[in-house]
Design a protein around this motif. Structure first.
Motif, PDB file in Angstrom:
ATOM      1  N   SER A 149      -1.769 -11.651   8.912  1.00 45.92           N
ATOM      2  CA  SER A 149      -1.984 -10.348   8.308  1.00 45.92           C
ATOM      3  C   SER A 149      -3.442 -10.237   7.865  1.00 45.92           C
ATOM      4  O   SER A 149      -4.053 -11.233   7.447  1.00 45.92           O
ATOM      5  CB  SER A 149      -1.069 -10.163   7.095  1.00 45.92           C
ATOM      6  OG  SER A 149       0.294 -10.265   7.477  1.00 45.92           O
ATOM      7  N   PRO A 150      -4.019  -9.036   7.934  1.00 49.04           N
ATOM      8  CA  PRO A 150      -5.443  -8.895   7.571  1.00 49.04           C
ATOM      9  C   PRO A 150      -5.670  -9.064   6.068  1.00 49.04           C
ATOM     10  O   PRO A 150      -4.824  -8.700   5.255  1.00 49.04           O
ATOM     11  CB  PRO A 150      -5.774  -7.475   8.029  1.00 49.04           C
ATOM     12  CG  PRO A 150      -4.473  -6.745   7.944  1.00 49.04           C
ATOM     13  CD  PRO A 150      -3.424  -7.753   8.337  1.00 49.04           C
ATOM     14  N   LEU A 151      -6.810  -9.604   5.724  1.00 43.07           N
ATOM     15  CA  LEU A 151      -7.225  -9.659   4.332  1.00 43.07           C
ATOM     16  C   LEU A 151      -7.880  -8.340   3.945  1.00 43.07           C
ATOM     17  O   LEU A 151      -8.305  -7.567   4.814  1.00 43.07           O
ATOM     18  CB  LEU A 151      -8.208 -10.811   4.112  1.00 43.07           C
ATOM     19  CG  LEU A 151      -7.670 -12.227   4.328  1.00 43.07           C
ATOM     20  CD1 LEU A 151      -8.814 -13.229   4.272  1.00 43.07           C
ATOM     21  CD2 LEU A 151      -6.597 -12.568   3.318  1.00 43.07           C
ATOM     22  N   GLU A 152      -7.993  -8.101   2.669  1.00 44.56           N
ATOM     23  CA  GLU A 152      -8.601  -6.856   2.200  1.00 44.56           C
ATOM     24  C   GLU A 152     -10.007  -6.671   2.750  1.00 44.56           C
ATOM     25  O   GLU A 152     -10.378  -5.577   3.192  1.00 44.56           O
ATOM     26  CB  GLU A 152      -8.625  -6.858   0.670  1.00 44.56           C
ATOM     27  CG  GLU A 152      -9.354  -5.685   0.053  1.00 44.56           C
ATOM     28  CD  GLU A 152      -9.598  -5.882  -1.421  1.00 44.56           C
ATOM     29  OE1 GLU A 152     -10.747  -5.711  -1.864  1.00 44.56           O
ATOM     30  OE2 GLU A 152      -8.637  -6.213  -2.142  1.00 44.56           O
ATOM     31  N   ARG A 153     -10.804  -7.759   2.753  1.00 43.12           N
ATOM     32  CA  ARG A 153     -12.189  -7.647   3.193  1.00 43.12           C
ATOM     33  C   ARG A 153     -12.307  -7.471   4.708  1.00 43.12           C
ATOM     34  O   ARG A 153     -13.380  -7.134   5.202  1.00 43.12           O
ATOM     35  CB  ARG A 153     -12.976  -8.882   2.763  1.00 43.12           C
ATOM     36  CG  ARG A 153     -12.518 -10.189   3.394  1.00 43.12           C
ATOM     37  CD  ARG A 153     -13.454 -11.322   3.008  1.00 43.12           C
ATOM     38  NE  ARG A 153     -13.038 -12.594   3.580  1.00 43.12           N
ATOM     39  CZ  ARG A 153     -12.241 -13.452   2.985  1.00 43.12           C
ATOM     40  NH1 ARG A 153     -11.768 -13.177   1.772  1.00 43.12           N
ATOM     41  NH2 ARG A 153     -11.900 -14.586   3.570  1.00 43.12           N
ATOM     42  N   GLU A 154     -11.220  -7.724   5.433  1.00 37.13           N
ATOM     43  CA  GLU A 154     -11.235  -7.596   6.884  1.00 37.13           C
ATOM     44  C   GLU A 154     -10.890  -6.187   7.349  1.00 37.13           C
ATOM     45  O   GLU A 154     -10.967  -5.894   8.542  1.00 37.13           O
ATOM     46  CB  GLU A 154     -10.257  -8.597   7.507  1.00 37.13           C
ATOM     47  CG  GLU A 154     -10.624 -10.050   7.236  1.00 37.13           C
ATOM     48  CD  GLU A 154      -9.560 -11.024   7.684  1.00 37.13           C
ATOM     49  OE1 GLU A 154      -9.863 -12.219   7.801  1.00 37.13           O
ATOM     50  OE2 GLU A 154      -8.403 -10.606   7.919  1.00 37.13           O
ATOM     51  N   LEU A 170       0.859  -6.108  -2.275  1.00 37.49           N
ATOM     52  CA  LEU A 170       1.788  -4.986  -2.234  1.00 37.49           C
ATOM     53  C   LEU A 170       1.578  -4.159  -0.971  1.00 37.49           C
ATOM     54  O   LEU A 170       2.551  -3.699  -0.355  1.00 37.49           O
ATOM     55  CB  LEU A 170       1.619  -4.113  -3.474  1.00 37.49           C
ATOM     56  CG  LEU A 170       2.494  -2.854  -3.533  1.00 37.49           C
ATOM     57  CD1 LEU A 170       3.972  -3.224  -3.507  1.00 37.49           C
ATOM     58  CD2 LEU A 170       2.169  -2.030  -4.778  1.00 37.49           C
ATOM     59  N   VAL A 171       0.322  -3.972  -0.582  1.00 35.60           N
ATOM     60  CA  VAL A 171       0.020  -3.228   0.641  1.00 35.60           C
ATOM     61  C   VAL A 171       0.666  -3.903   1.849  1.00 35.60           C
ATOM     62  O   VAL A 171       1.327  -3.248   2.671  1.00 35.60           O
ATOM     63  CB  VAL A 171      -1.504  -3.111   0.852  1.00 35.60           C
ATOM     64  CG1 VAL A 171      -1.818  -2.513   2.212  1.00 35.60           C
ATOM     65  CG2 VAL A 171      -2.136  -2.281  -0.258  1.00 35.60           C
ATOM     66  N   LEU A 172       0.495  -5.217   1.955  1.00 35.69           N
ATOM     67  CA  LEU A 172       1.087  -5.948   3.080  1.00 35.69           C
ATOM     68  C   LEU A 172       2.606  -5.887   3.033  1.00 35.69           C
ATOM     69  O   LEU A 172       3.272  -5.754   4.073  1.00 35.69           O
ATOM     70  CB  LEU A 172       0.616  -7.409   3.058  1.00 35.69           C
ATOM     71  CG  LEU A 172      -0.885  -7.644   3.236  1.00 35.69           C
ATOM     72  CD1 LEU A 172      -1.190  -9.131   3.204  1.00 35.69           C
ATOM     73  CD2 LEU A 172      -1.395  -7.026   4.534  1.00 35.69           C
ATOM     74  N   ASN A 181      -1.362 -17.015   3.003  1.00 42.37           N
ATOM     75  CA  ASN A 181      -1.210 -18.180   2.139  1.00 42.37           C
ATOM     76  C   ASN A 181      -1.823 -17.918   0.766  1.00 42.37           C
ATOM     77  O   ASN A 181      -2.867 -17.300   0.654  1.00 42.37           O
ATOM     78  CB  ASN A 181      -1.871 -19.400   2.768  1.00 42.37           C
ATOM     79  CG  ASN A 181      -1.149 -19.856   4.026  1.00 42.37           C
ATOM     80  OD1 ASN A 181       0.009 -19.509   4.242  1.00 42.37           O
ATOM     81  ND2 ASN A 181      -1.824 -20.618   4.850  1.00 42.37           N
ATOM     82  N   ASN A 182      -1.145 -18.404  -0.250  1.00 43.33           N
ATOM     83  CA  ASN A 182      -1.585 -18.291  -1.649  1.00 43.33           C
ATOM     84  C   ASN A 182      -1.495 -16.880  -2.200  1.00 43.33           C
ATOM     85  O   ASN A 182      -1.911 -16.629  -3.326  1.00 43.33           O
ATOM     86  CB  ASN A 182      -3.019 -18.811  -1.825  1.00 43.33           C
ATOM     87  CG  ASN A 182      -3.168 -20.257  -1.408  1.00 43.33           C
ATOM     88  OD1 ASN A 182      -2.263 -21.061  -1.628  1.00 43.33           O
ATOM     89  ND2 ASN A 182      -4.301 -20.586  -0.811  1.00 43.33           N
ATOM     90  N   MET A 183      -0.963 -15.947  -1.413  1.00 40.59           N
ATOM     91  CA  MET A 183      -0.762 -14.592  -1.917  1.00 40.59           C
ATOM     92  C   MET A 183       0.598 -14.491  -2.598  1.00 40.59           C
ATOM     93  O   MET A 183       1.588 -15.052  -2.123  1.00 40.59           O
ATOM     94  CB  MET A 183      -0.830 -13.564  -0.777  1.00 40.59           C
ATOM     95  CG  MET A 183      -2.212 -13.152  -0.379  1.00 40.59           C
ATOM     96  SD  MET A 183      -2.150 -11.747   0.768  1.00 40.59           S
ATOM     97  CE  MET A 183      -3.883 -11.508   1.096  1.00 40.59           C
ATOM     98  N   LYS A 184       0.638 -13.775  -3.701  1.00 39.38           N
ATOM     99  CA  LYS A 184       1.891 -13.559  -4.407  1.00 39.38           C
ATOM    100  C   LYS A 184       2.016 -12.090  -4.773  1.00 39.38           C
ATOM    101  O   LYS A 184       1.052 -11.473  -5.212  1.00 39.38           O
ATOM    102  CB  LYS A 184       1.960 -14.426  -5.673  1.00 39.38           C
ATOM    103  CG  LYS A 184       2.060 -15.921  -5.394  1.00 39.38           C
ATOM    104  CD  LYS A 184       2.197 -16.702  -6.687  1.00 39.38           C
ATOM    105  CE  LYS A 184       2.313 -18.191  -6.417  1.00 39.38           C
ATOM    106  NZ  LYS A 184       2.459 -18.979  -7.682  1.00 39.38           N
ATOM    107  N   LEU A 185       3.214 -11.558  -4.564  1.00 37.47           N
ATOM    108  CA  LEU A 185       3.474 -10.165  -4.926  1.00 37.47           C
ATOM    109  C   LEU A 185       4.066 -10.131  -6.324  1.00 37.47           C
ATOM    110  O   LEU A 185       5.139 -10.685  -6.564  1.00 37.47           O
ATOM    111  CB  LEU A 185       4.435  -9.524  -3.924  1.00 37.47           C
ATOM    112  CG  LEU A 185       4.916  -8.108  -4.263  1.00 37.47           C
ATOM    113  CD1 LEU A 185       3.733  -7.164  -4.383  1.00 37.47           C
ATOM    114  CD2 LEU A 185       5.908  -7.615  -3.221  1.00 37.47           C
TER     115      LEU A 185
END
Length: 205
Positions: A149-154, A170-172, A181-185
């Motif tokens: 999935s894309p990162l915000e800066r991408e 939340l967007v994803l 990885n390491n992302m938490k909603l």
């Protein structure tokens, strides 16, 4: 383990150089056995120890070619004043180089953030009338052909989209894309978004 074997093992452990007997600045202090050592690991960090010793080996080879250093391997010189001086020198240089690289990277991140903020603000102005679903579909399109999935800066406009929804995870999540990885909603973020949606829907009922 017999009592004799246990005592022998304990004696080896007690007299060996402590893994915490050398700090990052190169200061020397006695270990548990009462001996002063200068070569052991930076607070147990073997990677840092290895980096500094690689530098010492390179300089030691050059000095030995010139005949200005004692002969022998690095291991055989441990504990000597010559080795301690080299260790202090390269520990200091290594620390300074890492600090300089960190500072340069920090400056680059700040400049990149300023550039992205200006770019995404301009993008947001031209897409302020887009619905949430249109923005989510745009994010899905940005992820097409990508393994992750894309990162915000991408994503062009990523900062605007993140601020619009509340968080990038939340967007994803709303776009049906897996979190990186390491992302938490945050449940609170999701709850706040759903509450905003309910308030908006009630206004138009």
């Amino acid at each position: 383990m017999s009592q004799k074997t246990y005592r022998k093992a304990f004696e080896i452990y007690r007299t060996r150089p402590s893994v915490r007997s050398h700090n990052f600045t190169g200061a020397v202090r006695p270990n548990e056995g009462g001996r002063s050592v200068a070569d052991e690991r930076f607070h147990g960090d073997r990677w840092l120890q290895k980096q500094v010793e690689q530098r010492i080996r390179r300089e030691l080879r050059e000095l030995q070619k010139e005949g200005t250093a004692p002969t022998g391997s690095l291991e055989s010189l441990r504990g000597t004043q010559f080795y301690k001086d080299l260790f202090r020198k390269h520990a200091r240089l290594f620390r300074e180089e890492r600090a300089a690289k960190f500072q340069a990277h920090k400056v680059w991140l700040e400049e990149d953030l300023r550039a992205r903020t200006a770019r995404d603000a301009e993008w947001g102005e031209s897409h302020s009338a887009d619905t949430d679903e249109q923005l989510l579909e745009y994010v899905r399109q940005c992820s097409d052909g990508q393994k992750k999935s894309p990162l915000e800066r991408e994503v062009l406009g990523g900062i605007y989209i993140r601020e619009r929804f509340g968080s990038w995870p939340l967007v994803l999540h709303l776009a049906g894309l897996p979190l990186r990885n390491n992302m938490k909603l945050s449940p609170k973020t999701l709850k706040n978004y759903l509450q905003r949606q309910q308030v908006c829907a009630a206004k138009f009922d």
